[in-house]
Scaffold this motif. Structure first.
Motif, mmCIF file in Angstrom:
data_model
loop_
_atom_site.group_PDB
_atom_site.id
_atom_site.type_symbol
_atom_site.label_atom_id
_atom_site.label_comp_id
_atom_site.label_asym_id
_atom_site.label_seq_id
_atom_site.Cartn_x
_atom_site.Cartn_y
_atom_site.Cartn_z
ATOM 1 N N MET B 89 33.696 41.673 40.659
ATOM 2 C CA MET B 89 33.452 40.307 40.232
ATOM 3 C C MET B 89 34.756 39.537 40.252
ATOM 4 O O MET B 89 34.785 38.342 40.167
ATOM 5 N N ASN B 91 37.129 39.377 42.605
ATOM 6 C CA ASN B 91 37.692 38.809 43.833
ATOM 7 C C ASN B 91 36.882 37.634 44.350
ATOM 8 O O ASN B 91 36.062 37.064 43.658
ATOM 9 N N CYS B 92 37.113 37.300 45.555
ATOM 10 C CA CYS B 92 36.653 36.009 46.061
ATOM 11 C C CYS B 92 35.335 36.103 46.816
ATOM 12 O O CYS B 92 34.793 35.098 47.247
ATOM 13 N N THR B 109 45.298 34.733 46.739
ATOM 14 C CA THR B 109 45.187 35.722 45.674
ATOM 15 C C THR B 109 44.311 36.915 46.052
ATOM 16 O O THR B 109 44.132 37.825 45.249
ATOM 17 N N LEU B 112 45.671 40.338 45.522
ATOM 18 C CA LEU B 112 45.971 40.556 44.110
ATOM 19 C C LEU B 112 44.762 41.073 43.355
ATOM 20 O O LEU B 112 44.826 42.059 42.620
ATOM 21 N N TRP B 113 43.612 40.398 43.557
ATOM 22 C CA TRP B 113 42.415 40.817 42.834
ATOM 23 C C TRP B 113 41.917 42.160 43.323
ATOM 24 O O TRP B 113 41.389 42.968 42.553
ATOM 25 N N GLU B 115 43.790 44.566 44.350
ATOM 26 C CA GLU B 115 44.641 45.590 43.749
ATOM 27 C C GLU B 115 44.305 45.808 42.279
ATOM 28 O O GLU B 115 44.276 46.940 41.801
ATOM 29 N N LEU B 116 44.051 44.719 41.596
ATOM 30 C CA LEU B 116 43.696 44.846 40.186
ATOM 31 C C LEU B 116 42.436 45.673 40.028
ATOM 32 O O LEU B 116 42.337 46.544 39.166
ATOM 33 N N HIS B 119 43.114 49.150 40.315
ATOM 34 C CA HIS B 119 43.868 49.544 39.132
ATOM 35 C C HIS B 119 42.935 49.901 37.984
ATOM 36 O O HIS B 119 43.054 50.946 37.353
#
Lengths: 138, 138
Positions: B89, B91-92, B109, B112-113, B115-116, B119
């Motif tokens: 949910m 990411n884009c 971004t 980034l999302w 990778e998160l 994580h």
DNA sequence: CTAATTCCTATTAAAATAGTCGGATTTAAA
DNA sequence: TTTAAATCCGACTATTTTAATAGGAATTAG
């Protein structure tokens, strides 16, 4: 740590600013066009970014926004915090009636969500705005 | 990885089962009382847990649920996935018109999302149901 | 002046989440 | 064989949160 598209928009907009650092103040209209986010919505976001001293503004025609600090000194966590205020949504403190009220017995998952929250926070703490802009160039 | 209170309830309920492993099938009523979650809501959650083979049920009076596998073999990520289905949910990809459509230029971004997300996933992958139950004893 | 901007507050719209309701089926035990 | 307690199932409703819009006021370069 609360994660919504508002936070994502904020990061996008900040990265946009960082990418156009030499052009003087950037208007929300420009960001709106490039990132496809409505000006009115960007306004809400930038008020908060300004409050947290992540950007500075100049008003009037030819006005706009600039980064308040170098991109290398702005952490993603700063941005997310600025727009999403609330620190914790994952744990049990939110609804104090139900679930974990932290008085008698902590709910079984209490520590788990706490740890996750720290985990996420550390992740965003490590990444700086500068890193995003660099990546974009690849 | 989607994180809602439904996911938290599911983890709580599973931990409850794991804590009462020697008592035969545990009814939702019991869990409801101990964890303060309505039976009707627990039903929804357990249907999904069952579908993913995390619990098994026995019907009729004295019926209830049991863990399908040992608590040491159930990861928190399994539980979250079971009840919250949707994988991403953050990411884009969600709203394909706006923001990142992944065709022309990835939105800044995007990575980034991603990778998160990884994580968070790794975090829940590491923790097993057994770990929660142990912690509770402290 | 005018046009473009930031600034500000309130309101609305949309979506996601949380939770309820009513009943059908199953089963142990009285 | 009746009863009570349980799972099972699908639809529905309520609540909350998020996203976005609306309508102006103040500011300022040209």
């Amino acid at each position: 740590m609360k994660l919504t598209t508002k936070g994502r928009y904020a990061v996008m907009a900040m990265a946009d600013l960082a990418s156009n650092i030499n052009s003087g103040p950037i208007s929300l209209r420009e960001i709106s066009l490039r990132q496809n986010i409505s000006v009115a919505y960007l306004e809400q976001i930038f008020i908060k970014l300004k409050k947290r001293k992540l950007v500075k503004s100049s008003r009037g025609a030819t006005g706009g926004y600039l980064l308040e600090k170098p991109a290398s000194e702005i952490r993603i966590s700063n941005i997310i915090f600025a727009v999403d205020e609330e620190v914790k949504m994952l744990n049990c403190k939110k609804n104090s009636k139900k679930g974990c009220n932290n008085k008698t017995t902590k709910c079984i998952t209490h520590n788990l969500w706490d740890e996750l929250d720290q985990h996420i926070h550390q992740f965003f703490e490590k990444v700086k705005l500068q890193d995003l802009v660099k990546k974009e160039l690849n």
